[in-house]
Enzyme design. Structure first.
Site, PDB file in Angstrom:
ATOM      1  N   ASN A   9     -10.720 -32.467  18.153  1.00  0.00           N
ATOM      2  CA  ASN A   9     -11.105 -33.564  17.266  1.00  0.00           C
ATOM      3  C   ASN A   9     -10.446 -33.354  15.912  1.00  0.00           C
ATOM      4  O   ASN A   9     -10.872 -32.519  15.128  1.00  0.00           O
ATOM      5  CB  ASN A   9     -12.634 -33.603  17.137  1.00  0.00           C
ATOM      6  CG  ASN A   9     -13.099 -34.689  16.185  1.00  0.00           C
ATOM      7  OD1 ASN A   9     -12.357 -35.617  15.864  1.00  0.00           O
ATOM      8  ND2 ASN A   9     -14.338 -34.579  15.737  1.00  0.00           N
ATOM      9  N   TRP A  10      -9.405 -34.125  15.640  1.00  0.00           N
ATOM     10  CA  TRP A  10      -8.661 -33.962  14.391  1.00  0.00           C
ATOM     11  C   TRP A  10      -9.429 -34.464  13.172  1.00  0.00           C
ATOM     12  O   TRP A  10      -9.048 -34.173  12.044  1.00  0.00           O
ATOM     13  CB  TRP A  10      -7.336 -34.713  14.481  1.00  0.00           C
ATOM     14  CG  TRP A  10      -6.340 -34.137  15.431  1.00  0.00           C
ATOM     15  CD1 TRP A  10      -6.514 -33.068  16.273  1.00  0.00           C
ATOM     16  CD2 TRP A  10      -5.006 -34.609  15.646  1.00  0.00           C
ATOM     17  NE1 TRP A  10      -5.368 -32.846  16.997  1.00  0.00           N
ATOM     18  CE2 TRP A  10      -4.419 -33.780  16.639  1.00  0.00           C
ATOM     19  CE3 TRP A  10      -4.245 -35.637  15.119  1.00  0.00           C
ATOM     20  CZ2 TRP A  10      -3.113 -33.963  17.091  1.00  0.00           C
ATOM     21  CZ3 TRP A  10      -2.951 -35.827  15.561  1.00  0.00           C
ATOM     22  CH2 TRP A  10      -2.391 -34.994  16.536  1.00  0.00           C
ATOM     23  N   LYS A  11     -10.463 -35.270  13.397  1.00  0.00           N
ATOM     24  CA  LYS A  11     -11.211 -35.894  12.294  1.00  0.00           C
ATOM     25  C   LYS A  11     -10.226 -36.667  11.401  1.00  0.00           C
ATOM     26  O   LYS A  11      -9.262 -37.238  11.902  1.00  0.00           O
ATOM     27  CB  LYS A  11     -12.032 -34.847  11.550  1.00  0.00           C
ATOM     28  CG  LYS A  11     -12.934 -34.029  12.483  1.00  0.00           C
ATOM     29  CD  LYS A  11     -13.880 -33.118  11.774  1.00  0.00           C
ATOM     30  CE  LYS A  11     -14.721 -32.346  12.788  1.00  0.00           C
ATOM     31  NZ  LYS A  11     -15.740 -31.500  12.122  1.00  0.00           N
ATOM     32  N   HIS A  97     -20.913 -38.240  17.059  1.00  0.00           N
ATOM     33  CA  HIS A  97     -20.617 -36.993  16.357  1.00  0.00           C
ATOM     34  C   HIS A  97     -21.561 -36.855  15.169  1.00  0.00           C
ATOM     35  O   HIS A  97     -21.942 -37.840  14.531  1.00  0.00           O
ATOM     36  CB  HIS A  97     -19.161 -36.991  15.888  1.00  0.00           C
ATOM     37  CG  HIS A  97     -18.694 -35.652  15.412  1.00  0.00           C
ATOM     38  ND1 HIS A  97     -18.999 -35.171  14.150  1.00  0.00           N
ATOM     39  CD2 HIS A  97     -17.953 -34.683  16.012  1.00  0.00           C
ATOM     40  CE1 HIS A  97     -18.469 -33.969  14.008  1.00  0.00           C
ATOM     41  NE2 HIS A  97     -17.830 -33.649  15.121  1.00  0.00           N
ATOM     42  N   GLU A  99     -21.192 -35.993  12.220  1.00  0.00           N
ATOM     43  CA  GLU A  99     -20.724 -36.568  10.959  1.00  0.00           C
ATOM     44  C   GLU A  99     -20.923 -38.077  10.945  1.00  0.00           C
ATOM     45  O   GLU A  99     -21.265 -38.655   9.898  1.00  0.00           O
ATOM     46  CB  GLU A  99     -19.252 -36.205  10.750  1.00  0.00           C
ATOM     47  CG  GLU A  99     -19.057 -34.713  10.493  1.00  0.00           C
ATOM     48  CD  GLU A  99     -17.655 -34.216  10.780  1.00  0.00           C
ATOM     49  OE1 GLU A  99     -17.447 -33.004  10.621  1.00  0.00           O
ATOM     50  OE2 GLU A  99     -16.782 -35.027  11.172  1.00  0.00           O
ATOM     51  N   GLU A 169     -23.596 -30.081  19.884  1.00  0.00           N
ATOM     52  CA  GLU A 169     -23.204 -29.643  18.552  1.00  0.00           C
ATOM     53  C   GLU A 169     -24.410 -29.057  17.816  1.00  0.00           C
ATOM     54  O   GLU A 169     -25.269 -29.814  17.359  1.00  0.00           O
ATOM     55  CB  GLU A 169     -22.723 -30.817  17.699  1.00  0.00           C
ATOM     56  CG  GLU A 169     -21.554 -31.610  18.191  1.00  0.00           C
ATOM     57  CD  GLU A 169     -21.221 -32.701  17.183  1.00  0.00           C
ATOM     58  OE1 GLU A 169     -20.184 -32.589  16.539  1.00  0.00           O
ATOM     59  OE2 GLU A 169     -22.023 -33.642  17.020  1.00  0.00           O
ATOM     60  N   GLY A 175     -18.379 -26.475  10.638  1.00  0.00           N
ATOM     61  CA  GLY A 175     -17.735 -26.380   9.342  1.00  0.00           C
ATOM     62  C   GLY A 175     -18.370 -25.377   8.399  1.00  0.00           C
ATOM     63  O   GLY A 175     -18.042 -25.340   7.219  1.00  0.00           O
ATOM     64  N   SER A 215     -17.909 -24.955  16.020  1.00  0.00           N
ATOM     65  CA  SER A 215     -17.006 -23.949  15.439  1.00  0.00           C
ATOM     66  C   SER A 215     -16.507 -22.929  16.452  1.00  0.00           C
ATOM     67  O   SER A 215     -16.459 -21.727  16.165  1.00  0.00           O
ATOM     68  CB  SER A 215     -17.676 -23.236  14.261  1.00  0.00           C
ATOM     69  OG  SER A 215     -17.969 -24.142  13.228  1.00  0.00           O
ATOM     70  N   GLY A 236     -13.019 -28.577  16.418  1.00  0.00           N
ATOM     71  CA  GLY A 236     -12.695 -29.245  15.163  1.00  0.00           C
ATOM     72  C   GLY A 236     -11.529 -28.586  14.467  1.00  0.00           C
ATOM     73  O   GLY A 236     -10.372 -28.806  14.814  1.00  0.00           O
ATOM     74  N   GLY A 237     -11.823 -27.744  13.463  1.00  0.00           N
ATOM     75  CA  GLY A 237     -10.771 -27.162  12.643  1.00  0.00           C
ATOM     76  C   GLY A 237      -9.686 -26.450  13.411  1.00  0.00           C
ATOM     77  O   GLY A 237      -8.494 -26.557  13.089  1.00  0.00           O
TER      78      GLY A 237
END
Length: 253
Positions: A9-11, A97, A99, A169, A175, A215, A236-237
Site C-alpha cells: 500500500n503506497w498510500k 483502512h 486511515e 490492522e 506507522g 508494520s 505500508g512503509g
C-alpha cells in the site's frame, strides 16, 4: 488451499516516475511466486493504468486501488467509483483502512456499501479491520473487530464473501514502529477465522485469506507469516523500498 498474498500500500507517496521505477525494481528482482501466491500493488489513483501495464506480463502480480466510493455514480466531485476502476482492469481495492476510518470518518455501514460496489464490479475487496490502542488496552479487541466484520460483511452471501480478503490492522502498530507479536497476530487472525466460520461456515473460513497489516518488515515477516492463520501481509512503509518489499514477499510460505 487459500491464497498467500503480500500487498503493498503506497498510500499518498511517490511521483509517477518514482512509482514506475519502484515497480521495475521489484520486477527485476526475479521473484519466483509459487502456486497460490500473489503480489498486489496498491498505487494512488493516477498511477493505476501505468502499474497495470507494467505488471501485465507477470503472472501472480495484481493492481489494487486504495479506495472507491460507496455509490455507483453521481455528483461526488473528486471521488472514484468502483465501475471506473473495473473499466481500467483494477483487480483489488483496499477498503476500510484505518486511515480512511479515522481521517475520513468511514463507518462500518458506509464500508458495507463500498464492499457491495466493489463486488458488483468484479473487484476483490481487501477489507481492513483492527483496534486502536485504547481498545487493546481494555482487552476488548475481539468485540471491536467482531463488530467491524458483522456490520460491513455479514450481509453478503457465502459466494460473495468468497471474493473478500481480510486484513487485520492493529492500529496501534501502524506507522509507530510498534508491531504486534507473532502470538498477538495469530490470536486475532484465529479469532477472525472463527467468526467467519460461525457466519459463513468452516469451509469458507478455511479458504479466507487473512493478511497482517501492522508494520510488517523484512526482519519480522518470516515469523509473522509462519503463524498458521496469517496468510501474508498488507505492507505500508516497507512497500516503498524495493529491496524491503521483495524480501518480505520471499518470506511467504
Amino acid at each position: 488451499m487459500r491464497k498467500k498474498i503480500v500487498a503493498g500500500n503506497w498510500k499518498m507517496n511517490l511521483t509517477l516516475a518514482q512509482g514506475e521505477q519502484l515497480i521495475n525494481d521489484i520486477l527485476q528482482a526475479g521473484l519466483k511466486l509459487e502456486e497460490g501466491q500473489e503480489v498486489v500493488i496498491a498505487t494512488p489513483f493516477p498511477y493505476l493504468l501505468k502499474a497495470k501495464a507494467l505488471l501485465k506480463n507477470y503472472p501472480g502480480f495484481y493492481v489494487a486501488a486504495q479506495n472507491c466510493h460507496s455509490e455507483k455514480s453521481g455528483a461526488f466531485t473528486g471521488e472514484v467509483a468502483a465501475e471506473m476502476l473495473q473499466s481500467i482492469g483494477v483487480d483489488y481495492v483496499i477498503l476500510g483502512h484505518s486511515e480512511r476510518r479515522e481521517y475520513f470518518q468511514e463507518s462500518n455501514e458506509m464500508l458495507a456499501r463500498k464492499i457491495d460496489q466493489a463486488l458488483a464490479n468484479g473487484i476483490k475487496p481487501i477489507f481492513c479491520c483492527g483496534e486502536p490502542l485504547a481498545i487493546r488496552q481494555a482487552e476488548s479487541q475481539n468485540d471491536y473487530v467482531a463488530a467491524q466484520l458483522a456490520e460491513s460483511l455479514y450481509h453478503l452471501t457465502a459466494e460473495q464473501f468468497s471474493q473478500v480478503v481480510i486484513a487485520y490492522e492493529p492500529i496501534w502498530a501502524i506507522g509507530t514502529g510498534l508491531t504486534a507479536s507473532a502470538a498477538q497476530a495469530q490470536d486475532m487472525h484465529a479469532f477472525i477465522r472463527s467468526q467467519i466460520a460461525n457466519k459463513f461456515g468452516r469451509e469458507a473460513a478455511l479458504h479466507t485469506t487473512i493478511l497482517y497489516g501492522g508494520s510488517a518488515k523484512p526482519g519480522n515477516a518470516a515469523e509473522l507469516f509462519a503463524s498458521p492463520d496469517v496468510d501474508g501481509g498488507l505492507i505500508g512503509g516497507a512497500s516503498l523500498v524495493a529491496a524491503d518489499f521483495v524480501s518480505i514477499v520471499t518470506k511467504l510460505s
